[in-house]
Design an enzyme around this catalytic site. Structure first.
Site, PDB file in Angstrom:
ATOM      1  N   SER A 169       0.815  -1.218   0.000  1.00 20.23           N
ATOM      2  CA  SER A 169       0.000   0.000   0.000  1.00 20.23           C
ATOM      3  C   SER A 169       0.851   1.272   0.000  1.00 20.23           C
ATOM      4  CB  SER A 169      -0.907   0.035   1.232  1.00 20.23           C
ATOM      5  OG  SER A 169      -1.576  -1.193   1.400  1.00 20.23           O
TER       6      SER A 169
HETATM    7  N1  SAH Z   1      -0.632  -4.600   3.987  1.00 21.89           N
HETATM    8  C1  SAH Z   1       0.003  -5.015   2.762  1.00 21.89           C
HETATM    9  C2  SAH Z   1      -0.844  -4.632   1.585  1.00 21.89           C
HETATM   10  C3  SAH Z   1      -1.077  -5.823   0.715  1.00 21.89           C
HETATM   11  S1  SAH Z   1      -2.348  -5.632  -0.503  1.00 21.89           S
HETATM   12  C4  SAH Z   1       1.407  -4.470   2.674  1.00 21.89           C
HETATM   13  O1  SAH Z   1       1.771  -3.657   3.530  1.00 21.89           O
HETATM   14  O2  SAH Z   1       2.164  -4.890   1.813  1.00 21.89           O
HETATM   15  C5  SAH Z   1      -3.630  -6.618   0.179  1.00 21.89           C
HETATM   16  C6  SAH Z   1      -3.346  -8.072   0.406  1.00 21.89           C
HETATM   17  O3  SAH Z   1      -4.577  -8.659   0.841  1.00 21.89           O
HETATM   18  C7  SAH Z   1      -2.896  -8.880  -0.812  1.00 21.89           C
HETATM   19  O4  SAH Z   1      -1.674  -9.492  -0.535  1.00 21.89           O
HETATM   20  C8  SAH Z   1      -4.012  -9.931  -0.981  1.00 21.89           C
HETATM   21  O5  SAH Z   1      -3.528 -11.197  -1.401  1.00 21.89           O
HETATM   22  C9  SAH Z   1      -4.585 -10.007   0.420  1.00 21.89           C
HETATM   23  N2  SAH Z   1      -5.932 -10.534   0.532  1.00 21.89           N
HETATM   24  C10 SAH Z   1      -6.995 -10.364  -0.311  1.00 21.89           C
HETATM   25  N3  SAH Z   1      -8.082 -11.014   0.162  1.00 21.89           N
HETATM   26  C11 SAH Z   1      -7.699 -11.607   1.339  1.00 21.89           C
HETATM   27  C12 SAH Z   1      -8.366 -12.419   2.305  1.00 21.89           C
HETATM   28  N4  SAH Z   1      -9.639 -12.767   2.180  1.00 21.89           N
HETATM   29  N5  SAH Z   1      -7.660 -12.839   3.382  1.00 21.89           N
HETATM   30  C13 SAH Z   1      -6.357 -12.508   3.527  1.00 21.89           C
HETATM   31  N6  SAH Z   1      -5.672 -11.746   2.659  1.00 21.89           N
HETATM   32  C14 SAH Z   1      -6.332 -11.301   1.572  1.00 21.89           C
END
Ligand code: SAH
Length: 210
Positions: free
Chosen positions: A59
């Site tokens: 993000s």
């Molecule tokens: N907080 C992260 C942002 C990652 S983007 C960072 O700092 O890098 C959001 C993430 O949510 C992705 O990796 C995606 O695979 C995950 N995601 C999507 N749906 C999900 C679910 N139901 N349970 C767990 N993770 C999920």
């Protein structure tokens, strides 16, 4: 990278209204580049989301800071982070709270985040789980705060149910194109939505999601 990090804190965060000094300090400490694949590291302090593989992104710094600020952490809380991705948000949360559980649906990302967090010394306070975060993580509930880094059509009910009384859930809510960051507080009368700003996140995938 240290100078770039300080510039990010001043220009992308403080000047745009992030006021919580603990959040600003936490983001000045965590080396964002360490959470990126080698070929993306020169973009670590860009003012936007950065690809991390598997079609996902880390993000934007401002959104990480805003989510952390809205959670209003003091240092003693147990926190759930849904959507581990690179693990960066989990590391920032570990600087702000006592215990962080983070859950990711893509096993390779969960494994890589676990390794990065351990290498940086966060292994004892951040617990990485692989699975569907829309159901929360009942084994370690209740949580004082829950951060969701992917957009949902509605705040997932299981996450609200796993909050402590007066606990906060911060989640991007909307469709695939536009969302608002909602801050939901658990109260005896039921959910109270505190504030919401426009944002854009990758979709949350699973039960009670897309
Ligand atoms: N907080 C992260 C942002 C990652 S983007 C960072 O700092 O890098 C959001 C993430 O949510 C992705 O990796 C995606 O695979 C995950 N995601 C999507 N749906 C999900 C679910 N139901 N349970 C767990 N993770 C999920």
């Amino acid at each position: 990278m240290r100078a770039e990090r300080e510039w990010m804190v001043e220009h992308q965060l403080r000047r745009r209204g992030i006021e919580d000094e603990r959040v600003l300090e936490a983001m000045a400490r965590v080396p964002r580049e360490a959470f990126l694949p080698l070929e993306e590291r020169d973009r670590a302090y860009d003012d936007g989301a950065v690809p991390i593989g598997a079609g996902q992104t880390m993000s934007q710094p401002y959104m990480v800071a805003l989510i952390c600020e809205q959670l209003a952490l003091r240092g003693l809380e147990r926190v759930l982070d849904v959507g581990t991705g690179s693990g960066y948000q989990a590391a920032v949360l570990a600087e702000l709270a006592a215990e962080v559980h983070t859950i990711e649906r893509i096993p390779e990302l969960a494994e890589r985040a676990r390794e990065t967090l351990a290498a940086l010394g966060y292994g004892a306070r951040v617990h990485v789980h692989a699975g569907d975060g829309t159901r929360g993580l009942a084994e370690h509930a209740p949580y004082a705060a829950i951060a969701v880094a992917a957009a949902a059509p509605e705040p997932p009910p299981a996450l609200y149910d796993q909050l402590e009384l007066r606990g906060r859930l911060v989640v991007p809510v909307g469709d695939l194109r536009e969302q608002r960051l909602e801050v939901v507080v658990r109260s005896p009368e039921g959910p109270a939505v505190l504030r919401s700003v426009p944002c854009r996140f990758v979709p949350l995938i699973g039960r009670d999601a897309f």
